[in-house]
Design a protein around this motif. Structure first.
Motif, short mmCIF file in Angstrom:
data_model
loop_
_atom_site.label_atom_id
_atom_site.label_comp_id
_atom_site.label_asym_id
_atom_site.label_seq_id
_atom_site.Cartn_x
_atom_site.Cartn_y
_atom_site.Cartn_z
N UNK A 265 0.84 -1.19 0.00
CA UNK A 265 0.00 0.00 0.00
C UNK A 265 0.87 1.24 0.00
N UNK A 266 0.29 2.36 0.35
CA UNK A 266 1.02 3.62 0.38
C UNK A 266 1.43 3.93 1.82
N UNK A 267 2.72 3.87 2.13
CA UNK A 267 3.16 4.13 3.51
C UNK A 267 2.82 5.54 3.99
N UNK A 268 2.53 6.43 3.06
CA UNK A 268 2.17 7.80 3.45
C UNK A 268 0.80 7.83 4.13
N UNK A 269 -0.04 6.86 3.80
CA UNK A 269 -1.39 6.83 4.37
C UNK A 269 -1.64 5.60 5.24
N UNK A 272 3.34 1.13 7.94
CA UNK A 272 3.95 -0.19 7.72
C UNK A 272 3.71 -0.76 6.33
N UNK A 273 2.96 -0.04 5.50
CA UNK A 273 2.68 -0.55 4.16
C UNK A 273 3.93 -0.47 3.28
N UNK A 274 4.00 -1.36 2.28
CA UNK A 274 5.16 -1.44 1.38
C UNK A 274 4.78 -0.93 0.00
N UNK A 275 5.61 -0.05 -0.53
CA UNK A 275 5.37 0.49 -1.87
C UNK A 275 6.58 0.24 -2.78
N UNK A 276 7.77 0.67 -2.34
CA UNK A 276 8.97 0.55 -3.18
C UNK A 276 9.70 -0.77 -2.93
#
Length: 513
Positions: A265-269, A272-276
């Motif tokens: 997901x988007x760690x900005x929102x 702990x979510x993974x994007x890159x």
């Protein structure tokens, strides 16, 4: 017939006898060096000195045992020092294995299906442009436009990709909408304006979401009424929507280790979510995995040098995750390929296993040789030292098994040097063994200090006892020699006086003749 001795002769004779007796006594003292030679001389001093000498002898007799104890401790400590060096060599062997080539010609790996638009910057992939606004009160698709929290009034405009939709009081036609129409009517016109396949809807969270029909179409929103739908004016780039992995979860498990869940997901929102790819590798590194992405969007997962000997599994959280990634969502998930051991790296590590085990044998040999006088503190023997003649003051020192098994070590196999995780575990065990040796050395050092202190004390005590005894019975030879010389002078004078007295009597006898 009786013989009468004159008073002068008798007096001189008695004096001579007294002097001779005293002279004989002084000569005896000088010959023995003692002023008290028996209980007859001085009972108190004689028996006190005898008691002191007996204790001094008994205490001194303990010194040999104490000295042997000191050497036993020193022998054990020397053994510990040498064993510690061997443990350091064992650690060096492990570190050599860490630095050597991999023992595997190929390591475990598995790959996802191609994820459209996935890159190192965003492994989730990409999708059609999408924009979501803020919540519009508690509105639903059935809510009338003029009943929204911020009502839509006649004349309000909604511009979507160049098409303007205008609100009118009534009689709407074409790109118009009545202010008394339901919100769903306006959203339908917005979807049409956004292009083929586009959608516009309000969700259960009361937020309006507009999605382009394909990855080549951007979303340009504007108009005076667009903010009344919670949407912001502006352009969302084509193909900027989150991809197939967004909102999905994959669980990774290496061997029998702890499972790691990765949420995309988007760690900005989402915390702990993974994007890159960097985000992904940061999480995977905690269990010894790594990931890469190729030009087709395929994610490949594999073990690191830490986990080279292990296989792993990847499991999708649900059917949607399986569709997005290609990994199974049932059972243990999708299994990786198995690692293949072999090559020069494996040969080098096998040689290090042999070297490691040879050093362990040396530890056993050395611990057995660290004995003194039949006692070995590195075999767990107990050294008991007695410090007084009544056996009431003593110290017991219990050793420790100094063999490699006693230090918590065991013979290595290829498995112990196969990969970084196994080697680091081995190094950790070796460090614990060094700590155990250090503790034993500290314990023996403290005991040695106590024994040496008691040895010094015993020597001083024996000397004190002997000195005390000597003070009671030993004579002052200078004083006795002077006394004897005076007695000898007196004896000579007494003999002369006796001779003169005899001469006087002989003179009287001659007169009578």
């Amino acid at each position: 017939m009786s013989v009468t001795i004159s008073s002068a002769v008798k007096s001189n004779l008695l004096a001579l006898q007294t002097i001779s007796s005293e002279a004989n006594k002084s000569q005896n003292i000088l010959s023995t060096g003692k002023k008290v030679n028996s209980a007859l001389d001085n009972a108190t001093s004689f028996f006190t000195a005898s008691s002191l000498n007996s204790r001094a002898k008994a205490v001194s007799g303990l010194l040999d045992s104490v000295s042997n104890g000191i050497q036993t401790i020193k022998a054990a400590n020397a053994g510990i020092t040498s064993i510690t060096k061997l443990v350091d060599q064992l650690k060096s062997t492990g570190q050599q294995a860490l630095a050597s080539a991999s023992a595997y010609t190929s390591q475990a790996s598995t790959a996802s299906s191609a994820i459209s638009g996935a890159t190192a910057a965003d492994v989730r992939g990409t999708s059609a442009a999408v924009t979501t606004g803020a919540a519009v009160g508690t509105a639903t698709g059935a809510t009338l436009l003029n009943a929204l929290p911020t009502v839509v009034a006649a004349g309000d405009t909604f511009t979507v990709n160049g098409t303007t939709i205008t609100a009118v009081a009534s009689g709407a036609t074409g790109d118009q909408v009545n202010v008394g129409d339901a919100l769903s009517v306006l959203l339908g016109k917005i979807a049409t304006a956004a292009g083929s396949g586009a959608t516009a809807a309000i969700g259960a969270d009361f937020k309006v979401t507009v999605t382009a029909g394909d990855k080549t179409t951007a979303l340009a929103l504007g108009g005076t009424g667009i903010s009344k739908l919670g949407l912001a004016a502006g352009t969302t780039a084509a193909g900027s929507g989150p991809g197939a992995l967004n909102g999905k979860s994959l669980t990774f498990k290496v061997g029998t280790g702890v499972a790691l869940a990765v949420n995309f997901g988007d760690p900005a929102t989402t915390t702990g979510a993974v994007k890159s790819l960097d985000d992904l590798n940061s999480k995977l590194s905690t269990i010894g995995l790594t990931a890469s992405v190729d030009s087709t969007g395929k994610l490949t997962f594999g073990t690191t040098s830490e986990t080279a000997s292990s296989s792993f599994t990847v499991k999708a959280a649900d059917a949607a995750g399986t569709t997005a990634s290609g990994f199974a969502n049932s059972g243990s998930g999708t299994a990786s390929s198995a690692p293949v051991r072999g090559g020069a790296g494996a040969d080098a590590r096998d040689a290090l296993v042999t070297q490691y085990n040879s050093l362990l044998d040396q530890i056993d040999t050395l611990s057995k040789d660290a004995s003194y006088n039949g006692l070995n503190l590195l075999k767990g023997d107990t050294l008991t030292l007695v410090f007084n003649e009544t056996n009431t003051s003593k110290l017991s020192i219990t050793g420790q098994d100094g063999s490699f098994a006693g230090l918590g070590l065991s013979k290595a196999t290829a498995t112990n040097l196969n990969d970084g995780a196994a080697i680091n575990s081995l190094l950790s065990t070796l460090e614990s063994s060094k700590g155990s040796l250090s503790s034993l050395s500290s314990k023996l050092g403290a005991s040695l200090a106590v024994v040496q202190t008691r040895q010094d004390f015993t020597k001083e005590l024996a000397n004190t006892l002997s000195t005390g005894a000597d003070n009671l019975v030993n004579a002052d030879l200078n004083e006795e020699a002077t006394k004897l010389l005076a007695l000898q002078t007196s004896q000579s004078l007494a003999q002369s006086a006796l001779s003169l007295a005899n001469q006087s009597q002989q003179g009287v006898l001659r007169l009578l003749q």
